[in-house]
Design an enzyme around this catalytic site. Structure first.
Site, PDB file in Angstrom:
ATOM      1  N   HIS A 130      -7.060  -5.610   0.561  1.00 12.03           N
ATOM      2  CA  HIS A 130      -5.605  -5.296   0.239  1.00 12.03           C
ATOM      3  C   HIS A 130      -4.865  -5.562   0.587  1.00 12.03           C
ATOM      4  O   HIS A 130      -3.906  -5.181   0.372  1.00 12.03           O
ATOM      5  CB  HIS A 130      -6.365  -3.532   0.737  1.00 12.03           C
ATOM      6  CG  HIS A 130      -5.820  -2.249   0.568  1.00 12.03           C
ATOM      7  ND1 HIS A 130      -5.107  -2.604  -0.692  1.00 12.03           N
ATOM      8  CD2 HIS A 130      -5.192  -2.225   1.544  1.00 12.03           C
ATOM      9  CE1 HIS A 130      -4.046  -1.758   0.099  1.00 12.03           C
ATOM     10  NE2 HIS A 130      -3.709  -0.599   1.559  1.00 12.03           N
TER      11      HIS A 130
ATOM     12  N   SER B  20       1.038  -1.814  -0.273  1.00 16.01           N
ATOM     13  CA  SER B  20       0.432  -0.066  -0.090  1.00 16.01           C
ATOM     14  C   SER B  20       0.955   1.247   0.179  1.00 16.01           C
ATOM     15  O   SER B  20       1.730   1.463  -1.184  1.00 16.01           O
ATOM     16  CB  SER B  20      -0.995  -0.396   1.039  1.00 16.01           C
ATOM     17  OG  SER B  20      -2.272   1.076   1.306  1.00 16.01           O
TER      18      SER B  20
ATOM     19  N   ASP C  99      -9.854  -5.223  -4.218  1.00 13.78           N
ATOM     20  CA  ASP C  99      -9.565  -4.041  -3.556  1.00 13.78           C
ATOM     21  C   ASP C  99     -10.353  -3.063  -2.926  1.00 13.78           C
ATOM     22  O   ASP C  99     -10.576  -2.265  -4.219  1.00 13.78           O
ATOM     23  CB  ASP C  99      -8.195  -4.047  -3.451  1.00 13.78           C
ATOM     24  CG  ASP C  99      -7.422  -3.386  -3.060  1.00 13.78           C
ATOM     25  OD1 ASP C  99      -7.685  -2.365  -1.639  1.00 13.78           O
ATOM     26  OD2 ASP C  99      -5.949  -2.821  -2.615  1.00 13.78           O
TER      27      ASP C  99
END
Length: 259
Positions: free
Chosen positions: A224, A93, A194
């Protein structure tokens, strides 16, 4: 302020090949701990720092920004470079964005990059209002625990501090401008579904980096936080094979076939 249980940083002294892992926004090292331990068990030197303002309470993040988060991973990378012959950077991320900036700025000192659901932009109409709204509203709903696997849990904040979110927005814009400076071999793994970072971010990154040795992997069973999800083992093995290809004999023999 005490660190949340499981959110502690992780380090392992292994061989001459090192890996720096960068966790995500409002998350903690816990989201990458199984990955870090997998790499450590295969003989690699591993560093998984806790980013400033993370792993305690969301209010602590209000007084930090991207400069603090980047400075921490930059310091850890320099430490790895000083004691390892070859160094890789991995990230999830926002940690993926941190890893990409490290690659852009450190050049040949970084041998390769692995990113999972990397962030490239703060999306939504509300993002445009952040510069003003952050002065009147302290936080909004959290982003953690986007995991398909039943029973899996991410240690992180249930609120997003808006000052920090504004800083993240600025950082991702900065990184986007530096993506053409990323030339290292790269593996980018992204989830088909996601709810935090859309697939368009991965597409943007793939289209802007200058790397010619690029592997894209689609994760079909995870959301995610894929490093804690159904595809975690695939991520671990793909990244380990990547290290083994670029730094032969670095991975402890006989380990990559195990679970």
């Amino acid at each position: 302020m005490p660190v949340l249980p499981g959110a502690e940083p992780y380090r392992h002294e292994g061989g001459e090949v090192g890996v720096l892992l960068c966790h995500g926004f409002t998350g903690s090292p816990q989201s990458l701990r199984p990955w870090a331990e997998f790499l450590a068990e295969r003989g690699l030197t591993v560093s998984l720092p806790l980013l400033p303002g993370h792993g305690t309470r969301w209010q602590d993040m209000q007084v930090t920004g991207w400069q603090d988060w980047y400075a921490e991973v930059d310091r850890e990378l320099r430490e790895l470079i000083s004691r390892c012959e070859v160094v890789f950077v991995f990230g999830l991320s926002m940690g993926g964005a941190l890893a990409l900036r490290l690659a852009a700025r450190h050049g040949d000192a970084v041998r390769g990059v692995v990113v999972v659901n990397p962030a490239n932009k703060v999306h939504g109409v509300a993002a445009r209002a952040l510069p003003v709204v952050r002065h009147f509203v302290r936080s909004t709903q959290g982003l953690t625990d986007d995991i398909a696997k039943r029973g899996a849990h991410e240690v992180g904040y249930d609120r997003v501090p808006l000052h920090a979110a504004h800083s993240l927005r600025s950082f991702l814009r900065l990184v986007d401008g530096e993506l053409p400076q990323v030339t290292q071999p790269m593996v980018l793994l992204h989830s088909l579904e996601d709810h935090v970072v859309p697939p368009v971010d991965s597409a943007r990154i793939l289209g802007r980096v200058s790397s010619t040795d690029v592997t894209e992997v689609v994760l079909e069973q995870s959301y995610h936080v894929a490093t804690l999800d159904h595809d975690a083992e695939r991520i671990f093995h793909e990244s380990c094979a990547f290290v083994d290809r670029l730094a032969p004999n670095a991975v402890r023999k006989g380990s990559t076939a195990g679970g």
